[in-house]
Structure formats: structure tokens, C-alpha cells
Design a protein around this motif. Structure first.
Motif, PDB file in Angstrom:
ATOM      1  N   PHE A  57      -9.340 -14.843   0.151  1.00 43.88           N
ATOM      2  CA  PHE A  57      -8.521 -14.784  -0.950  1.00 43.88           C
ATOM      3  C   PHE A  57      -7.119 -14.420  -0.455  1.00 43.88           C
ATOM      4  CE2 PHE A  57     -10.187 -10.565  -0.844  1.00 43.88           C
ATOM      5  CZ  PHE A  57      -9.081  -9.541  -0.741  1.00 43.88           C
ATOM      6  N   VAL A  58      -6.055 -15.029  -0.746  1.00 45.96           N
ATOM      7  CA  VAL A  58      -4.628 -14.874  -0.061  1.00 45.96           C
ATOM      8  C   VAL A  58      -3.873 -13.636  -0.963  1.00 45.96           C
ATOM      9  CG1 VAL A  58      -2.528 -16.039   0.326  1.00 45.96           C
ATOM     10  CG2 VAL A  58      -4.396 -17.251   0.356  1.00 45.96           C
ATOM     11  N   ARG A  59      -3.356 -12.793  -0.167  1.00 46.63           N
ATOM     12  CA  ARG A  59      -2.429 -11.822  -0.634  1.00 46.63           C
ATOM     13  C   ARG A  59      -1.408 -11.678   0.192  1.00 46.63           C
ATOM     14  NH1 ARG A  59      -5.950  -6.848  -1.008  1.00 46.63           N
ATOM     15  NH2 ARG A  59      -6.100  -6.845  -3.123  1.00 46.63           N
ATOM     16  N   GLY A  60      -0.268 -12.104  -0.394  1.00 40.79           N
ATOM     17  CA  GLY A  60       1.071 -12.132   0.284  1.00 40.79           C
ATOM     18  C   GLY A  60       1.109 -13.138   1.402  1.00 40.79           C
ATOM     19  N   CYS A  65     -10.809 -12.047   4.367  1.00 42.56           N
ATOM     20  CA  CYS A  65     -12.138 -12.461   4.386  1.00 42.56           C
ATOM     21  C   CYS A  65     -12.947 -11.837   3.084  1.00 42.56           C
ATOM     22  CB  CYS A  65     -13.192 -12.277   5.548  1.00 42.56           C
ATOM     23  SG  CYS A  65     -14.686 -12.774   5.603  1.00 42.56           S
ATOM     24  N   ILE A  66     -13.779 -12.443   2.331  1.00 44.40           N
ATOM     25  CA  ILE A  66     -14.434 -12.099   1.002  1.00 44.40           C
ATOM     26  C   ILE A  66     -15.354 -11.059   1.503  1.00 44.40           C
ATOM     27  CG2 ILE A  66     -16.175 -13.636   0.756  1.00 44.40           C
ATOM     28  CD1 ILE A  66     -14.068 -12.014  -2.099  1.00 44.40           C
ATOM     29  N   TYR A  67     -16.066 -10.902   2.792  1.00 46.83           N
ATOM     30  CA  TYR A  67     -17.094 -10.304   3.130  1.00 46.83           C
ATOM     31  C   TYR A  67     -16.930  -8.967   3.377  1.00 46.83           C
ATOM     32  CZ  TYR A  67     -21.902 -10.056   4.873  1.00 46.83           C
ATOM     33  OH  TYR A  67     -23.303  -9.770   5.303  1.00 46.83           O
ATOM     34  N   HIS A  68     -15.818  -8.786   4.566  1.00 39.12           N
ATOM     35  CA  HIS A  68     -15.714  -7.258   4.832  1.00 39.12           C
ATOM     36  C   HIS A  68     -14.127  -7.001   4.783  1.00 39.12           C
ATOM     37  CE1 HIS A  68     -19.691  -7.865   6.557  1.00 39.12           C
ATOM     38  NE2 HIS A  68     -19.799  -6.716   6.181  1.00 39.12           N
ATOM     39  N   GLY A  69     -13.500  -8.029   4.215  1.00 39.65           N
ATOM     40  CA  GLY A  69     -12.046  -7.660   4.031  1.00 39.65           C
ATOM     41  C   GLY A  69     -11.203  -7.962   5.196  1.00 39.65           C
ATOM     42  N   TRP A  70     -11.533  -8.396   6.267  1.00 35.50           N
ATOM     43  CA  TRP A  70     -10.668  -8.552   7.388  1.00 35.50           C
ATOM     44  C   TRP A  70      -9.417  -9.306   7.144  1.00 35.50           C
ATOM     45  CZ3 TRP A  70     -13.090  -8.649  13.099  1.00 35.50           C
ATOM     46  CH2 TRP A  70     -14.075  -7.529  13.021  1.00 35.50           C
ATOM     47  N   VAL A  71      -8.290  -8.951   7.719  1.00 38.28           N
ATOM     48  CA  VAL A  71      -7.034  -9.533   6.997  1.00 38.28           C
ATOM     49  C   VAL A  71      -6.406 -10.206   8.324  1.00 38.28           C
ATOM     50  CG1 VAL A  71      -4.892  -9.225   5.992  1.00 38.28           C
ATOM     51  CG2 VAL A  71      -6.777  -7.393   5.450  1.00 38.28           C
ATOM     52  N   TYR A  72      -6.274 -11.682   7.961  1.00 36.02           N
ATOM     53  CA  TYR A  72      -5.452 -12.428   8.975  1.00 36.02           C
ATOM     54  C   TYR A  72      -4.101 -12.958   8.543  1.00 36.02           C
ATOM     55  CZ  TYR A  72     -10.272 -12.570  10.387  1.00 36.02           C
ATOM     56  OH  TYR A  72     -11.589 -12.263  11.004  1.00 36.02           O
TER      57      TYR A  72
ATOM     58  N   LEU B 206     -10.313 -11.652  -9.002  1.00 34.30           N
ATOM     59  CA  LEU B 206      -9.444 -12.125  -8.102  1.00 34.30           C
ATOM     60  C   LEU B 206      -8.783 -10.893  -7.289  1.00 34.30           C
ATOM     61  CD1 LEU B 206      -7.847 -15.317  -9.484  1.00 34.30           C
ATOM     62  CD2 LEU B 206      -9.680 -15.163  -8.089  1.00 34.30           C
ATOM     63  N   HIS B 207      -9.095 -10.738  -6.048  1.00 32.62           N
ATOM     64  CA  HIS B 207      -8.619  -9.515  -5.580  1.00 32.62           C
ATOM     65  C   HIS B 207      -7.140  -9.401  -5.260  1.00 32.62           C
ATOM     66  CE1 HIS B 207     -12.772  -8.252  -4.798  1.00 32.62           C
ATOM     67  NE2 HIS B 207     -13.011  -9.306  -4.453  1.00 32.62           N
ATOM     68  N   LEU B 209      -5.011 -10.338  -7.549  1.00 33.20           N
ATOM     69  CA  LEU B 209      -4.046  -9.994  -8.445  1.00 33.20           C
ATOM     70  C   LEU B 209      -3.811  -8.329  -8.338  1.00 33.20           C
ATOM     71  CD1 LEU B 209      -5.908 -11.877 -11.304  1.00 33.20           C
ATOM     72  CD2 LEU B 209      -3.927 -12.610  -9.945  1.00 33.20           C
ATOM     73  N   ARG B 210      -4.406  -7.654  -7.615  1.00 33.61           N
ATOM     74  CA  ARG B 210      -4.069  -6.523  -7.545  1.00 33.61           C
ATOM     75  C   ARG B 210      -3.614  -6.053  -6.107  1.00 33.61           C
ATOM     76  NH1 ARG B 210      -8.859  -3.117 -10.655  1.00 33.61           N
ATOM     77  NH2 ARG B 210      -8.938  -4.537 -12.497  1.00 33.61           N
ATOM     78  N   PRO B 211      -2.753  -5.117  -6.143  1.00 34.01           N
ATOM     79  CA  PRO B 211      -1.961  -4.863  -4.547  1.00 34.01           C
ATOM     80  C   PRO B 211      -3.361  -4.309  -3.645  1.00 34.01           C
ATOM     81  CG  PRO B 211      -1.425  -3.097  -6.102  1.00 34.01           C
ATOM     82  CD  PRO B 211      -1.949  -4.261  -6.981  1.00 34.01           C
ATOM     83  N   ALA B 212      -3.243  -4.376  -2.468  1.00 30.72           N
ATOM     84  CA  ALA B 212      -4.375  -4.030  -1.352  1.00 30.72           C
ATOM     85  C   ALA B 212      -4.310  -2.496  -1.554  1.00 30.72           C
ATOM     86  CB  ALA B 212      -3.770  -4.195  -0.185  1.00 30.72           C
ATOM     87  N   PRO B 213      -5.661  -1.953  -1.728  1.00 32.84           N
ATOM     88  CA  PRO B 213      -6.044  -0.731  -1.946  1.00 32.84           C
ATOM     89  C   PRO B 213      -5.449   0.270  -0.682  1.00 32.84           C
ATOM     90  CG  PRO B 213      -7.914  -1.771  -1.402  1.00 32.84           C
ATOM     91  CD  PRO B 213      -7.001  -2.982  -1.259  1.00 32.84           C
ATOM     92  N   VAL B 214      -4.825   1.337  -1.033  1.00 30.56           N
ATOM     93  CA  VAL B 214      -4.227   2.005  -0.108  1.00 30.56           C
ATOM     94  C   VAL B 214      -5.370   3.084   0.540  1.00 30.56           C
ATOM     95  CG1 VAL B 214      -2.548   4.232   0.325  1.00 30.56           C
ATOM     96  CG2 VAL B 214      -2.112   2.266  -1.350  1.00 30.56           C
ATOM     97  N   GLU B 215      -5.277   3.064   1.779  1.00 34.17           N
ATOM     98  CA  GLU B 215      -6.133   3.993   2.663  1.00 34.17           C
ATOM     99  C   GLU B 215      -5.801   5.616   2.706  1.00 34.17           C
ATOM    100  OE1 GLU B 215      -6.012   1.015   5.205  1.00 34.17           O
ATOM    101  OE2 GLU B 215      -7.687  -0.153   4.436  1.00 34.17           O
ATOM    102  N   VAL B 216      -6.621   6.167   2.518  1.00 34.73           N
ATOM    103  CA  VAL B 216      -6.679   7.675   2.525  1.00 34.73           C
ATOM    104  C   VAL B 216      -7.074   8.282   3.853  1.00 34.73           C
ATOM    105  CG1 VAL B 216      -6.271   8.166   0.175  1.00 34.73           C
ATOM    106  CG2 VAL B 216      -8.661   7.991   1.263  1.00 34.73           C
TER     107      VAL B 216
END
Lengths: 208, 216
Positions: A57-60, A65-72, B206-207, B209-216
Motif C-alpha cells: 500500500f501507498v502512504r504518502g 510491503c503488506i507482509y512486514h511493513g518494510w517502507v520504500y 486499507l492501511h 487511510l490511517r496515519p502510520a503508527p507511531v513507534e514507542v
């Protein structure tokens, strides 16, 4: 000269903030547009665990990646690994990029080292993409008005009007995908229905 | 309270859970051991639903056993705008898509049951029929987009969209890939972007649609 560019879709099917699956010959790719509209195409394989990035999924300005969330980032470099939040990912972790260009309403793919520009299709209007389970030969047998190899062109008559048609051929393992464009004044619904009929005829040629 | 006899992995049960959420109705869920228990085939269950199928929706004396009928009921109760425009054409078109959703269940849905729960069936034929149905849906959605519309009927989402969505979104479970259907992809994104959309195993929200989770 044969071009190395292959059409993988139409621009109106890839809005900003969306990722889709693309293909260049046998290479599967994730093609995506960032929120600001930046286009990128990478091998459809997360460097971490091999998951299809087109399922992500695209964020900004990033693809996750949908599996472990690695961001590129749009440059293909890994920017963030959620399981190791304080780690700055090594530069070696990067998606393998292809060249991807949006031109005349068409999304074109080529290997990263391509030097020439994609073919121009000025004055035509993108219609839709559709896949056929048959090959190019059956398609050509079904419609004699079309000529060409990677780019089929011709003037087709339906509904009493001659319509300029351009079909961009994208090979795939079990058939072909066509990305269709038409003359600027043609009726899109009529062209779409003509394409459906053409597919029916072409696939029937194989069944015969 | 309205009671739903439910199985979490069932596309038809999800259809009803999704509709209830979209119109803001709370359901009482009665989990049925569909697999491997075959509870829906038991004598006790068949007293309620002789067909031995899920879901079943119960509200007082009313017992519904067809998921499309449940969509009509929930929409008419709590969100009549989901029934689509009140014109002869639109009413008929909604019915057309509700019936079409049965074809999706009989092809894509059966292919999924074959691959996931080892149901019998000619898997190649099921997948072929699934692609035929997807082509029809893709053509219709393509024409809708030419007219500037995102939904199957009218200007807004309706029970027609909700009826067709689950088996399409889950088609990969049955070995039917959606890569070749761009209009369906965008339509699916529109549905998953709806307010109060709910997920099920195999259909994630759809992930982005929400902001990325903030890490603690």
C-alpha cells in the motif's frame, strides 16, 4: 527498430496513492504512484521475504510491503523497518527499479538502462485494458483491419462510423493484454463493446 | 436484536456483516461450526434452514436464508439510501446485480471452497466461469467509469456493490487472480474506503487511510 518499451496499463487506471501489478515480458512488477503523483516500477518482490510489493500500500511518498511493513521511498531504497524502528536501513536494501513513464495516457515499462523514449501516440484517447487467453495470431485472424506487431493500428467500422483504433500489445504467459486507444471523437462505450466482441471472436479462433 | 448465524470465513456471511456495519446496525452473532463440524448440515440447524446453508438471519418471527434478501432487509431498516435510486431502471438493475452475485458465489465462491476447504468440484471449470463473471463485471464498471460513476447503480454505493464485493475480493483464495481487471481494482478500493468498512480474513482494510503508527 524494435522498442524495448511495453505498455502495462493506462494512466486513468493508476490514480495517485495506488499500486498495481505490471509486467515486462516475464518480469512481474509493482507499478505505483505516490500521493504527489510520482511514478515508480519495481520488481514485484520485497527484498525482505519476497512478498509481492503490488499487494502493498501507498502512504504518502512511500510504498509499504503488506507482509512486514518494510517502507520504500520512490527511489527504491528501504527507509524504514517497523520491527527495528531505530535502525537506519542499509543502502543495500532496495527494490530493483525499472523505467516507467506515463505518456499520452499510457503507462510504459522498460529495463532501467533503456536509452530511447517510448513511442508517441498523440491525438488518441485511452479507452481500457483487457486480457485475452489467445495469442496475437488469433487476434489478427479475428480482425483484418489491424496491422502491426507490438502496436496494432487500423481503421475499424462499427455503428456506421469508421473509428481509428490503436491496440498496444503486452505479452503474458497465458495470452496477451491489450491496452486500447481510439480516435479522439469516438464513443468510448461503443469502442469498449467492440473490444469485447473482438476478444470473443479471437478466443473462438483458438477453440476452432 | 437481529441475530446472524455466522461463519467467519464465509463470503456470504461477511456480506451481511459488512452491510450491517455500513448502515450502523449491531447484530448478535451466533458462530456456527461450518468447518470442520458441518453444523449447518445438522438436523437441528435444518429445522431453522432446511437448505442447510449459511448465513441465516433471524429477527423475531422473520427468518431469512438468502444473503441478498438480508441486504435488502438491513438497508431498508437502517439505511434506505443503500437500496439505490427509486426508479424502475435502478430497482431492476439492483435486482440484476443481486442475482449476478449468485453467479459469483457459484463460480469464484465454489473455487475458493474447493481450494480452502477441499470441497468437490471441477476447479478449472469453476475458475473459467469465475473469469467469465469477472469480465462481465469489469465491462460494466468500465462503462460506469466512462460516465464518471464509481458504483454499479446510481451515484452512490448500494446493496448491489455489497452483494458482489466479497466473492470478488476473495477470488485469489480460489486461484483466480484479479491483475487483469483494472476497473474492478478501483471499485474494490472505493468499497474498502467506505466509512465503517469492516474487514474479514482475506480482505484487509486499507492501511493507507490511517496515519502510520507511531513507534514507542
Amino acid at each position: 527498430m524494435t522498442t524495448r518499451w511495453i505498455a502495462t496499463g493506462l494512466c486513468h487506471d493508476l490514480p495517485n496513492g495506488v499500486v498495481m501489478a505490471g509486467r515486462w515480458h516475464d518480469t512481474e512488477l509493482a507499478v505505483w504512484r505516490s500521493a504527489s503523483g510520482k511514478l515508480a516500477a519495481w520488481k514485484d518482490r520485497c527484498p525482505h521475504r519476497g512478498m509481492r510489493l503490488s499487494h502493498g500500500f501507498v502512504r504518502g511518498e512511500t510504498l509499504s510491503c503488506i507482509y512486514h511493513g518494510w517502507v520504500y521511498g520512490t527511489d527504491g531504497g528501504c527507509k524504514h523497518i517497523p520491527a527495528h524502528p531505530s535502525l537506519v536501513p542499509p543502502k543495500a536494501i532496495r527494490a530493483e527499479a525499472f523505467s516507467c513513464v506515463a505518456l499520452d495516457g499510457v503507462l510504459w515499462l522498460a529495463p532501467a538502462d533503456v536509452s530511447e523514449a517510448p513511442p508517441r501516440l498523440g491525438g488518441l484517447r485511452p479507452v481500457r485494458s483487457l486480457s485475452l487467453t489467445c495469442g496475437l495470431a488469433a487476434l489478427m485472424a479475428a480482425e483484418s483491419a489491424l496491422a502491426g506487431k507490438d502496436i496494432l493500428r487500423g481503421s475499424v467500422t462499427f455503428g456506421g462510423h469508421a473509428v481509428e483504433i490503436c491496440l498496444l500489445v503486452q505479452p503474458k504467459p497465458d495470452g496477451i493484454t491489450l491496452h486500447a486507444l481510439c480516435g479522439a471523437s469516438a464513443d468510448l462505450v461503443a469502442v469498449s463493446r467492440w473490444l469485447e466482441a473482438l476478444r470473443f471472436k479471437a478466443e473462438e479462433k483458438v477453440a476452432e | 436484536m437481529i441475530r446472524l448465524y455466522d461463519y467467519v470465513l464465509s463470503a456470504s456471511c461477511y456480506k451481511v456483516r459488512l452491510m450491517a456495519s455500513l448502515v450502523g446496525l449491531k447484530l448478535e452473532h451466533e458462530a456456527v461450526d461450518f468447518h470442520p463440524g458441518l453444523e449447518h448440515k445438522s438436523a437441528a440447524f435444518r429445522q431453522m434452514n432446511p437448505a442447510g446453508t449459511l448465513p441465516v438471519l433471524m429477527d423475531g418471527d422473520l427468518i431469512l436464508t438468502e444473503s441478498t434478501a438480508m441486504l435488502v432487509y438491513l438497508a431498508r431498516m437502517s439505511g434506505p439510501e443503500w437500496l439505490g435510486p427509486d426508479t424502475p431502471q435502478a430497482l431492476a438493475q439492483v435486482q440484476q446485480w443481486l442475482a449476478f452475485s449468485g453467479r459469483l458465489a457459484a463460480s469464484l465462491g465454489r473455487a475458493r471452497l474447493h481450494d480452502m476447504l477441499l470441497y468437490p468440484g471441477d476447479i478449472d471449470a469453476l475458475r473459467r466461469d469465475g473469469h467469465d463473471a469477472l469480465r462481465e463485471l469489469e465491462a460494466a464498471l468500465t462503462e460506469r467509469r466512462f460516465a464518471g460513476r464509481d458504483w454499479l447503480v446510481g451515484d452512490a454505493p448500494s446493496i448491489a456493490d455489497i452483494a458482489c464485493f466479497p466473492n470478488v475480493a476473495l477470488s485469489q483464495d480460489g486461484g483466480v487472480v484479479l491483475d487483469d481487471y483494472p476497473a474492478i481494482r478501483l471499485w474494490s478500493l472505493s468499497i474498502r474506503s467506505l466509512d465503517r468498512f469492516v474487514e474479514m480474513p482475506g480482505i484487509h482494510r486499507l492501511h493507507e487511510l490511517r496515519p502510520a503508527p507511531v513507534e514507542v
